[in-house]
Every structure is written in C-alpha cells, then in structure tokens.
Design a protein around this motif. Sequence first.
Motif, PDB file in Angstrom:
ATOM      1  N   ILE A 120       0.835  -1.202   0.000  1.00 33.22           N
ATOM      2  CA  ILE A 120       0.000   0.000   0.000  1.00 33.22           C
ATOM      3  C   ILE A 120       0.868   1.250   0.000  1.00 33.22           C
ATOM      4  CG2 ILE A 120      -1.645   1.311   1.409  1.00 33.22           C
ATOM      5  CD1 ILE A 120      -2.763  -1.503   2.246  1.00 33.22           C
ATOM      6  N   ARG A 121       2.000   1.216   0.710  1.00 35.66           N
ATOM      7  CA  ARG A 121       2.923   2.355   0.668  1.00 35.66           C
ATOM      8  C   ARG A 121       3.428   2.582  -0.755  1.00 35.66           C
ATOM      9  NH1 ARG A 121       5.938   0.276   5.383  1.00 35.66           N
ATOM     10  NH2 ARG A 121       7.795   0.234   4.054  1.00 35.66           N
ATOM     11  N   ALA A 122       3.693   1.488  -1.478  1.00 35.49           N
ATOM     12  CA  ALA A 122       4.164   1.625  -2.855  1.00 35.49           C
ATOM     13  C   ALA A 122       3.081   2.212  -3.744  1.00 35.49           C
ATOM     14  CB  ALA A 122       4.609   0.265  -3.390  1.00 35.49           C
ATOM     15  N   VAL A 123       1.841   1.774  -3.573  1.00 38.87           N
ATOM     16  CA  VAL A 123       0.736   2.324  -4.362  1.00 38.87           C
ATOM     17  C   VAL A 123       0.571   3.810  -4.050  1.00 38.87           C
ATOM     18  CG1 VAL A 123      -1.749   2.216  -4.786  1.00 38.87           C
ATOM     19  CG2 VAL A 123      -0.441   0.101  -4.528  1.00 38.87           C
ATOM     20  N   ARG A 124       0.693   4.172  -2.765  1.00 36.64           N
ATOM     21  CA  ARG A 124       0.595   5.585  -2.390  1.00 36.64           C
ATOM     22  C   ARG A 124       1.723   6.394  -3.020  1.00 36.64           C
ATOM     23  NH1 ARG A 124       1.025   4.980   2.673  1.00 36.64           N
ATOM     24  NH2 ARG A 124      -1.186   5.051   3.226  1.00 36.64           N
ATOM     25  N   ALA A 125       2.934   5.843  -3.002  1.00 37.05           N
ATOM     26  CA  ALA A 125       4.077   6.556  -3.572  1.00 37.05           C
ATOM     27  C   ALA A 125       3.919   6.742  -5.081  1.00 37.05           C
ATOM     28  CB  ALA A 125       5.370   5.802  -3.266  1.00 37.05           C
ATOM     29  N   LEU A 126       3.392   5.737  -5.752  1.00 34.32           N
ATOM     30  CA  LEU A 126       3.176   5.867  -7.185  1.00 34.32           C
ATOM     31  C   LEU A 126       2.129   6.939  -7.467  1.00 34.32           C
ATOM     32  CD1 LEU A 126       3.575   5.055 -10.099  1.00 34.32           C
ATOM     33  CD2 LEU A 126       2.072   3.081  -9.698  1.00 34.32           C
ATOM     34  N   GLY A 127       1.035   6.915  -6.716  1.00 33.16           N
ATOM     35  CA  GLY A 127      -0.033   7.874  -6.961  1.00 33.16           C
ATOM     36  C   GLY A 127       0.354   9.311  -6.687  1.00 33.16           C
ATOM     37  N   SER A 128       1.322   9.523  -5.785  1.00 34.70           N
ATOM     38  CA  SER A 128       1.731  10.889  -5.446  1.00 34.70           C
ATOM     39  C   SER A 128       3.016  11.312  -6.150  1.00 34.70           C
ATOM     40  CB  SER A 128       1.926  11.007  -3.925  1.00 34.70           C
ATOM     41  OG  SER A 128       2.943  10.141  -3.474  1.00 34.70           O
ATOM     42  N   HIS A 129       3.501  10.488  -7.064  1.00 31.29           N
ATOM     43  CA  HIS A 129       4.771  10.771  -7.724  1.00 31.29           C
ATOM     44  C   HIS A 129       4.659  12.005  -8.623  1.00 31.29           C
ATOM     45  CE1 HIS A 129       8.587  10.099  -9.757  1.00 31.29           C
ATOM     46  NE2 HIS A 129       8.832   9.131  -8.904  1.00 31.29           N
ATOM     47  N   ARG A 130       5.697  12.805  -8.648  1.00 28.89           N
ATOM     48  CA  ARG A 130       5.674  14.061  -9.406  1.00 28.89           C
ATOM     49  C   ARG A 130       5.549  13.850 -10.910  1.00 28.89           C
ATOM     50  NH1 ARG A 130      11.388  16.539  -7.918  1.00 28.89           N
ATOM     51  NH2 ARG A 130      10.921  15.458  -5.984  1.00 28.89           N
ATOM     52  N   TYR A 131       5.822  12.643 -11.378  1.00 24.27           N
ATOM     53  CA  TYR A 131       5.748  12.381 -12.809  1.00 24.27           C
ATOM     54  C   TYR A 131       4.372  11.886 -13.258  1.00 24.27           C
ATOM     55  CZ  TYR A 131      10.808  12.939 -12.943  1.00 24.27           C
ATOM     56  OH  TYR A 131      12.078  13.454 -12.855  1.00 24.27           O
ATOM     57  N   VAL A 132       3.466  11.677 -12.331  1.00 18.90           N
ATOM     58  CA  VAL A 132       2.119  11.207 -12.685  1.00 18.90           C
ATOM     59  C   VAL A 132       1.280  12.375 -13.210  1.00 18.90           C
ATOM     60  CG1 VAL A 132      -0.052  10.319 -11.740  1.00 18.90           C
ATOM     61  CG2 VAL A 132       2.117   9.224 -11.154  1.00 18.90           C
ATOM     62  N   ALA A 133       0.695  12.165 -14.385  1.00 15.76           N
ATOM     63  CA  ALA A 133      -0.130  13.204 -14.997  1.00 15.76           C
ATOM     64  C   ALA A 133      -1.617  12.937 -14.827  1.00 15.76           C
ATOM     65  CB  ALA A 133       0.200  13.311 -16.489  1.00 15.76           C
ATOM     66  N   GLY A 134      -2.003  11.664 -14.667  1.00 19.36           N
ATOM     67  CA  GLY A 134      -3.413  11.341 -14.541  1.00 19.36           C
ATOM     68  C   GLY A 134      -3.594   9.937 -14.008  1.00 19.36           C
ATOM     69  N   ARG A 135      -4.817   9.619 -13.650  1.00 17.20           N
ATOM     70  CA  ARG A 135      -5.116   8.316 -13.064  1.00 17.20           C
ATOM     71  C   ARG A 135      -6.556   7.953 -13.352  1.00 17.20           C
ATOM     72  NH1 ARG A 135      -3.840  11.952  -9.855  1.00 17.20           N
ATOM     73  NH2 ARG A 135      -1.978  10.948  -8.977  1.00 17.20           N
ATOM     74  N   LEU A 136      -6.817   6.651 -13.363  1.00 22.09           N
ATOM     75  CA  LEU A 136      -8.193   6.158 -13.426  1.00 22.09           C
ATOM     76  C   LEU A 136      -8.254   4.889 -12.584  1.00 22.09           C
ATOM     77  CD1 LEU A 136     -11.076   6.280 -14.470  1.00 22.09           C
ATOM     78  CD2 LEU A 136     -10.339   4.950 -16.472  1.00 22.09           C
ATOM     79  N   HIS A 137      -8.996   4.956 -11.474  1.00 24.07           N
ATOM     80  CA  HIS A 137      -9.151   3.824 -10.570  1.00 24.07           C
ATOM     81  C   HIS A 137     -10.637   3.482 -10.497  1.00 24.07           C
ATOM     82  CE1 HIS A 137      -5.141   4.944  -9.645  1.00 24.07           C
ATOM     83  NE2 HIS A 137      -5.402   5.818  -8.690  1.00 24.07           N
ATOM     84  N   LEU A 138     -10.982   2.288 -10.922  1.00 26.06           N
ATOM     85  CA  LEU A 138     -12.368   1.838 -10.874  1.00 26.06           C
ATOM     86  C   LEU A 138     -12.497   0.741  -9.821  1.00 26.06           C
ATOM     87  CD1 LEU A 138     -13.113   1.613 -14.712  1.00 26.06           C
ATOM     88  CD2 LEU A 138     -13.643   3.502 -13.147  1.00 26.06           C
ATOM     89  N   VAL A 139     -13.429   0.928  -8.902  1.00 26.51           N
ATOM     90  CA  VAL A 139     -13.638  -0.046  -7.833  1.00 26.51           C
ATOM     91  C   VAL A 139     -15.111  -0.445  -7.805  1.00 26.51           C
ATOM     92  CG1 VAL A 139     -13.457  -0.513  -5.352  1.00 26.51           C
ATOM     93  CG2 VAL A 139     -11.720   0.891  -6.491  1.00 26.51           C
TER      94      VAL A 139
END
Length: 254
Positions: free
Chosen positions: A15-34
Amino acid sequence: MEGRELTAGTGDEAIRAVRALGSHRYVAGRLHLVHAFAIRAASHAEGAALQEASAWADAVLSDETIDRDSKDERLYRSVTEAELLAVLRAFWTPSPNRGAVHDALGELLDAIGRVDVAAALGARIPFADDAEEEMFPVLVDAGWELLPLARLDPERHAGAMRAYGDDPVLFETAKFVEEHGDPPRDYLFELPAMGEVELLDATDDEGALVEPLVVWWSGDETYCDYVLRGVSRAAKLPPETERDTRDDDDDEAS
C-alpha cells in the motif's frame, strides 16, 4: 505491457508503494475503478475514509435497475487515490474489522451465484498474469499515466532526463520517438486486475503478502524504470538490485 515485481513483503508495504506511485511528481493522470461490492465490504474497516464512496455503493446496490450479476458500468466508481488506498488497506492489513470485511465481500459474491468464493481461493494464486480473462467480477482496476517526456521540466524533472545518460542526444531521441511514433508513445502503470482472490487471499493473517505484487508498465523502459525505482525508495521497500542504489536524487514522490 511489461511486469515488475515489487519487493514489498507485506500488505502495508504494498500500500505504501501504491501511495508513492499515486503521489509521484511524474504522474499526470489516473483512473481507478472499484466495484460497489469491494467498497461496501471495505467500509466495515474504513468507514470514515470511505464515507462518500460507501453511500454511493449503498445507492447502487439498492437500485433494482442494476443487475449485480453483470458488467454494468454503474457498478463501478471512479475513486480517488485516498479511496483506492482505503479499500486495499481494509483487505490487506490486519485490523479488528478485517474478518468482517472479508465476510461481507464473500456474502456479496456468493449472493450473485456466479462465484464460489471458497473454491476460487484455492484455485489460483493472487496476481496471476493470466487471471484477468476469467475474472468476474473485476473488483479493482487501477492505473496511472505519466507525463510525456516533452512536458518534463529541465529543473523539476532533471533526474529522469539524466537517467538517459550524459549525452543529451539520448533523451532527445527518446522524446522524438514519443512524438513521432505510430502510434504516439504513452507511459502507463497499472496494478493487476483484482478479483476475490487478490482482495481476500493476497495476505495472510499477519499481513504478509503470499505472492509479490506486480506493477505493469508500458512505454519507454528507461523512463518507467526510473519512476519505479523512485517509488520503491519513497515507499522504503527493500532494494531489488544494484540499480536501486544509484545516486538519483530527483525520483522521490512529492
């Protein structure tokens, strides 16, 4: 897409890794479907974090026009980063309410008559790369898109640019391929599609992962590798190889 096993050994580290990926400065967008099933079940442990999402799930699951035993898009919520983390935390980390979370999901799946949860948990391992085609329902589908190389700032994103080597031509070549490729190159990260096995059987009673979590990526290998190394360090995961000990000072999440 190519897969990279993370060195996370526990659900908390994953979960820490998922959080780090989601907050990374290189991320431009996301789509999470639950799926509504996963949100309703997770709310037994993460009520405050999932208050709005839980109200949505209750409304969806009480709507008689929506067939629970279907792929109806209305069964899925595009969740925030915080909501995604709350769902994963409810299933993967030990807590007083974890049993209630697992039981609630099992009951919802059993009720549609399509999934024999007990049999499914013994039939395959979590995060198997060939499971998605047969998976129903998909309960979590999460992904991120990185900034294109052409939008990197020479100061803010200098680390990724240096990752191509001392010769600036190497970075410019990668940027040229991005802009003029057919089709144009993009950079994507995805978690494995998650069904009942990934949520209910990914960690043991102590919260240890029973199988490595894989991150799937597509795009330029140098760029994607750079970001994943930064994610691993930001999440304080054990080093994977010597490449994780390089002197990169710009790839932490921010």
